[in-house]
Enzyme design. Structure first.
Site, PDB file in Angstrom:
ATOM      1  N   HIS A 161      45.927  35.431  36.676  1.00 26.44           N
ATOM      2  CA  HIS A 161      45.194  34.418  37.436  1.00 26.44           C
ATOM      3  C   HIS A 161      44.753  33.296  36.506  1.00 26.44           C
ATOM      4  CE1 HIS A 161      42.646  32.331  40.046  1.00 26.44           C
ATOM      5  NE2 HIS A 161      41.839  33.286  40.467  1.00 26.44           N
ATOM      6  N   CYS A 210      38.538  28.290  41.221  1.00 21.15           N
ATOM      7  CA  CYS A 210      39.952  28.671  41.234  1.00 21.15           C
ATOM      8  C   CYS A 210      40.818  27.849  42.194  1.00 21.15           C
ATOM      9  CB  CYS A 210      40.082  30.158  41.543  1.00 21.15           C
ATOM     10  SG  CYS A 210      39.245  31.196  40.323  1.00 21.15           S
ATOM     11  N   HIS A 240      47.272  32.903  47.436  1.00 23.48           N
ATOM     12  CA  HIS A 240      46.279  32.959  46.361  1.00 23.48           C
ATOM     13  C   HIS A 240      46.437  34.280  45.610  1.00 23.48           C
ATOM     14  CE1 HIS A 240      42.747  31.804  44.197  1.00 23.48           C
ATOM     15  NE2 HIS A 240      42.030  32.838  44.628  1.00 23.48           N
TER      16      HIS A 240
END
Length: 447
Positions: free
Chosen positions: A356, A182, A317
């Site tokens: 996400h 990620c 994040h």
């Protein structure tokens, strides 16, 4: 950390172009800003044009040991579409290509066009290409005999995502695909910045892409009980219960400032610092390390030559998982929260709008920061009315972006920080300075 990673005020690396695609039918920067400024959520039902067994997916998550999968995610409207003839690719080869190759190629082309460059003019030039991406199970297995055999190796190899762009445009600089899960896009951006600084290339395309070939990530996080309870992503909220998977892509064009101004290009932002580090051993392979994150932030601030109070916006994040958000908030408070209460950076996460986007997350976060600075407004982070209780918001300098807030320039610029953390343990952080009035050279653009 070598001195090459320090900001060099005499001739910094700058961003001179950008293009993106995001859930909700977003395929331009203006449309992305509209989504953010209108505080819209771009989640939608699972796509029906990819051959996924959606009913089986949702029913399967009701078995013992799994968490319910909701029919919600952030999916690219154009994830399954592509014009192969435009890029000189045969229809048979195009079908065997991972959609991430197709979207990355499309975004790279648009990035160059938006920078005022004819992509055809770059043939043979030292232009680098750095793309963050992860393998997401597209197509049949290589060992299966199928109509796609013969194109599957190149069609599904991660390295070909960047290589396809370089091949199509005939670029002579380095071409790297970076996979740190990620944090891939922001790590690729970091590598690209170093390449421009060191002279490996004169121009560099840098960013990330994520298009899911299967809904496998939903199944994995269902088993790990890390999906959102209701299908909505709530970063930094007291009601955060898990993440929501999404797709997207964003790419930037990097160049030395002196060259950019000489070539007549508009400077969107100066890259003040990019830093990458590793969690090391934690309580589990995918568990975050708050001290590692804090060290990363401190290193980036030192390299950028700025103080925590100089940073007006932090694009975190912020995945909406309880452990991830708790760890990140505490590490942010330890560094960026050192300013006076009410005077520090405004924190948010675009994952509240789009979910996400995995390997592309850091690039879409950076794009949000550039657009927010350009409009002098920090957009609200959704689902954040009831702030997380993991830190004391009243006694430290962080502020959660619960509403739209003005972002005044200081000294003619706005400074933003962007984070991306990977389940691999690789953490990335970038600090950029966006001029209040875009700088542009006076000569005609040239490759």
């Amino acid at each position: 950390m070598s001195s090459s990673r320090l900001w060099q005020p005499d001739d910094p690396v700058v961003i001179v172009g950008m293009a993106l695609e995001a859930p909700g039918g977003v395929d331009t920067a203006d449309a992305y800003w509209t989504l953010l400024s209108e505080q819209r959520e771009a989640l939608g039902h699972f796509p029906t044009d990819r051959g996924w067994s959606i009913r089986e997916l949702i029913d399967g998550s009701r078995r013992d040991g799994f968490k319910r999968i909701h029919d919600l995610g952030g999916f690219l409207t154009g994830g399954a579409s592509f014009d192969p003839a435009f890029f000189g690719i045969s229809p048979r080869e195009a079908v065997a290509m991972d959609p991430q190759q197709r979207v990355a190629l499309r975004i790279a082309w648009r990035t160059l066009e938006n920078s005022g460059i004819n992509p055809d003019d770059l043939a043979g030039h030292d232009v680098g290409c750095y793309v963050g991406a992860s393998a997401l199970e597209y197509g049949p297995k290589l060992s299966e005999f199928s109509n796609h055999s013969g194109h599957l190796i190149t069609g599904t190899s991660l390295g070909v995502i960047s290589g396809r762009i370089a091949y199509t445009l005939d670029l002579a600089g380095p071409a790297l695909t970076v996979d740190t899960s990620c944090s891939s896009a922001l790590t690729a951006f970091h590598v690209a910045v170093q390449a421009v600084r060191s002279g490996d290339c004169d121009l560099a395309l840098a960013g990330g892409v994520c298009v899911m070939g299967t809904p496998g990530y939903f199944v994995e996080f269902s088993k790990q009980h890390a999906l959102s309870d209701d299908g909505h992503c709530r970063p930094y909220s007291a009601h955060a219960s898990g993440t929501v998977w999404a797709e997207g892509a964003a790419m930037f064009l990097l160049q030395r400032k002196s060259r950019a101004l000489r070539d007549g290009r508009q400077v969107l932002a100066e890259v003040r610092a990019t830093c990458v580090n590793q969690d090391g051993r934690t309580t589990g392979l995918t568990a975050p390390n708050g001290q590692a994150q804090a060290r990363l932030f401190q290193k980036a601030l030192g390299a950028a030559g700025v103080r925590p109070e100089d940073v007006g916006m932090i694009e975190g994040h912020g995945t909406g998982t309880r452990l991830g958000d708790r760890t990140e908030l505490r590490s942010l408070a330890q560094t960026y929260g050192s300013t006076a209460p009410g005077a520090g950076a405004v924190l948010g996460s675009v994952k509240s709008n789009i979910g996400h986007s995995q390997a592309a997350a850091g690039a879409l976060g950076l794009a949000k920061a550039l657009l927010a600075a350009g409009h002098a407004v920090v957009p609200a982070s959704l689902h954040a009315d009831d702030c997380s209780r993991e830190i004391d918001w009243e006694t430290q300098g962080l502020r959660l972006a619960t509403t739209r807030s003005p972002w005044p320039a200081v000294g003619g610029q706005r400074i933003a920080a962007v984070s991306a953390f990977g389940m691999s343990g690789t953490n990335a952080h970038a600090i950029v300075a966006i001029p209040d009035q875009p700088e542009a050279g006076t000569e005609g653009a040239a490759a």
